[in-house]
Design an enzyme around this catalytic site. Structure first.
Site, PDB file in Angstrom:
ATOM      1  N   CYS A   1       0.743  -1.372   0.081  1.00  0.00           N
ATOM      2  CA  CYS A   1      -0.121   0.066   0.036  1.00  0.00           C
ATOM      3  C   CYS A   1       0.805   1.279  -0.183  1.00  0.00           C
ATOM      4  O   CYS A   1       1.713   1.361   0.684  1.00  0.00           O
ATOM      5  CB  CYS A   1      -0.953   0.000   1.308  1.00  0.00           C
ATOM      6  SG  CYS A   1      -2.076  -1.194   1.142  1.00  0.00           S
ATOM      7  N   GLY A   2       0.635   2.076  -0.971  1.00  0.00           N
ATOM      8  CA  GLY A   2       1.390   3.498  -0.893  1.00  0.00           C
ATOM      9  C   GLY A   2       0.637   4.277   0.211  1.00  0.00           C
ATOM     10  O   GLY A   2      -0.272   4.016   0.715  1.00  0.00           O
TER      11      GLY A   2
ATOM     12  N   ASN B   1      -1.483   6.799  -0.782  1.00  0.00           N
ATOM     13  CA  ASN B   1      -2.844   7.048  -1.062  1.00  0.00           C
ATOM     14  C   ASN B   1      -3.562   6.067  -2.027  1.00  0.00           C
ATOM     15  O   ASN B   1      -4.254   6.380  -2.819  1.00  0.00           O
ATOM     16  CB  ASN B   1      -3.169   8.549  -1.265  1.00  0.00           C
ATOM     17  CG  ASN B   1      -2.407   8.679  -2.696  1.00  0.00           C
ATOM     18  OD1 ASN B   1      -1.247   8.080  -3.031  1.00  0.00           O
ATOM     19  ND2 ASN B   1      -2.553   9.904  -3.227  1.00  0.00           N
ATOM     20  N   GLY B   2      -2.941   4.911  -2.059  1.00  0.00           N
ATOM     21  CA  GLY B   2      -3.601   3.870  -2.900  1.00  0.00           C
ATOM     22  C   GLY B   2      -2.862   2.424  -2.666  1.00  0.00           C
ATOM     23  O   GLY B   2      -1.597   2.262  -2.161  1.00  0.00           O
ATOM     24  N   LEU B   3      -3.497   1.528  -3.368  1.00  0.00           N
ATOM     25  CA  LEU B   3      -2.792   0.000  -3.343  1.00  0.00           C
ATOM     26  C   LEU B   3      -1.919  -0.131  -4.540  1.00  0.00           C
ATOM     27  O   LEU B   3      -1.968   0.502  -5.480  1.00  0.00           O
ATOM     28  CB  LEU B   3      -3.999  -0.988  -3.783  1.00  0.00           C
ATOM     29  CG  LEU B   3      -3.632  -2.642  -4.007  1.00  0.00           C
ATOM     30  CD1 LEU B   3      -3.411  -2.980  -2.400  1.00  0.00           C
ATOM     31  CD2 LEU B   3      -4.864  -3.136  -4.403  1.00  0.00           C
ATOM     32  N   VAL B   4      -0.814  -0.718  -4.206  1.00  0.00           N
ATOM     33  CA  VAL B   4       0.365  -0.932  -5.198  1.00  0.00           C
ATOM     34  C   VAL B   4       0.580  -2.256  -5.718  1.00  0.00           C
ATOM     35  O   VAL B   4       0.670  -3.156  -4.644  1.00  0.00           O
ATOM     36  CB  VAL B   4       1.710  -0.314  -4.690  1.00  0.00           C
ATOM     37  CG1 VAL B   4       2.796  -0.260  -5.930  1.00  0.00           C
ATOM     38  CG2 VAL B   4       1.480   1.362  -4.341  1.00  0.00           C
TER      39      VAL B   4
ATOM     40  N   LYS C   1      -0.030   1.339  -9.290  1.00  0.00           N
ATOM     41  CA  LYS C   1      -0.971   2.009  -8.264  1.00  0.00           C
ATOM     42  C   LYS C   1      -2.128   2.360  -8.408  1.00  0.00           C
ATOM     43  O   LYS C   1      -2.458   3.230  -9.349  1.00  0.00           O
ATOM     44  CB  LYS C   1      -0.055   3.234  -7.872  1.00  0.00           C
ATOM     45  CG  LYS C   1      -0.411   3.937  -6.660  1.00  0.00           C
ATOM     46  CD  LYS C   1       0.504   5.114  -6.147  1.00  0.00           C
ATOM     47  CE  LYS C   1      -0.008   5.843  -4.995  1.00  0.00           C
ATOM     48  NZ  LYS C   1       0.776   7.155  -4.573  1.00  0.00           N
TER      49      LYS C   1
ATOM     50  N   ASP D   1       6.341  14.852   2.008  1.00  0.00           N
ATOM     51  CA  ASP D   1       6.311  13.603   2.968  1.00  0.00           C
ATOM     52  C   ASP D   1       7.405  12.714   2.730  1.00  0.00           C
ATOM     53  O   ASP D   1       7.217  11.459   2.511  1.00  0.00           O
ATOM     54  CB  ASP D   1       4.890  12.923   2.235  1.00  0.00           C
ATOM     55  CG  ASP D   1       4.577  11.948   3.619  1.00  0.00           C
ATOM     56  OD1 ASP D   1       4.852  12.014   4.496  1.00  0.00           O
ATOM     57  OD2 ASP D   1       3.839  10.945   3.203  1.00  0.00           O
TER      58      ASP D   1
END
EC number: 2.7.11.24
Length: 274
Positions: free
Chosen positions: A2-3, A5-8, A23, A123
């Site tokens: 998981c990144g 703000n999303g699944l990788v 992503k 970030d």
């Protein structure tokens, strides 16, 4: 995985005969849409050896993503596949000084490039720094919180509370989240170098106040305007003499003098001195 703000997912691009990372970003609400639009707008501009390369951005079922995202519920960013990230490497133990130096050089190269493109990452942390173990190439990724630092770019300039990992936040960001420059990425880079050299987070506060206390225990406050602000907003956190309890040389006794000298220059309380 998981990144930010999303699944990788990893996949194979059969046309280009290469392994890629895909992503998936779910655009379920206005906030996720805003983050996705920001990331896509930024990453399409970036092309550098030390930045994760984005090959294409697709809509549902691999459709071309033309124009705005508002008609889609999901988007896929197809990017360069990287074997691991710095967080995983650090979990396996402290890096050698040579590796830390090599990775820091590449991290600064990547930052110089994005900053010259007027982009702040905002970030930076080990989990967003990717490593190819085969050739030891480092690449910065996960631009979901990145911001274009341009006065003509329409944004209010506020960092949403809780988004940036607090252990890598600069003191200026802790004091005033709506007032930041490229120097916030440099502070994070300094924290990451210390972590590479010791295997431990430099300032690991349980919350923002403890984070600031840990920083003030080690990083000297030099500028009068910073002293005045601290006396105004958190007088109990500063010593009457402004002397630090544990300077970097004492906090990091096993780190060599050259690295400490560098850390003292990059981890300054005032962003103007960084």
């Amino acid at each position: 995985g998981c990144g930010g703000n999303g699944l990788v997912l990893s996949a194979t691009d059969s046309r280009a005969c290469r392994k890629v990372a895909v992503k998936k970003i779910v655009l379920s609400d206005a906030r996720s849409m805003k983050h996705a639009l920001r990331e896509i707008k930024i990453i399409r501009r970036l092309d550098h050896d030390n930045i994760v390369k984005v090959y294409e951005v697709l809509g549902p079922k691999g459709s071309d993503l033309q124009g705005e995202l508002f008609k889609f519920s999901v988007a896929y960013i197809v990017q360069e596949y990287m074997e691991t990230d710095l967080a995983c490497l650090l979990e396996q133990g402290t890096l050698t000084e040579e590796h830390a130096k090599l990775f820091m050089y590449q991290l600064l190269r990547g930052l110089k490039y994005i900053h010259s493109a007027n982009v702040l990452h905002r970030d930076l942390k080990p989990a967003n720094i990717f490593i190819s173990t085969e050739d030891l190439v480092l690449k910065i990724g996960d631009f979901g919180l990145a911001r274009i630092a341009d006065q003509h770019y329409s944004h209010k300039g506020y960092l949403s509370e809780g988004l940036v990992t607090k252990w890598y936040r600069s003191p200026r960001l802790l004091l005033s989240p709506n007032n930041y420059t490229k120097a916030i990425d440099m502070w994070a880079a300094g924290c990451i170098l210390a972590e590479m050299l010791t295997g431990k987070m430099l300032f690991a506060g349980a919350h923002e106040l403890e984070q600031m206390q840990l920083i003030l225990d080690t990083i000297p406050v030099v500028r009068e305007e910073d002293k005045e602000e601290l006396l105004r907003v958190m007088p109990s956190f500063v010593s009457s003499t402004w002397e630090v309890k544990r300077p970097l040389r004492k906090l990091l006794p096993d780190v060599n003098r050259e690295a400490i000298d560098f850390l003292e220059k990059i981890l300054t309380f005032s962003p103007m001195d960084r």
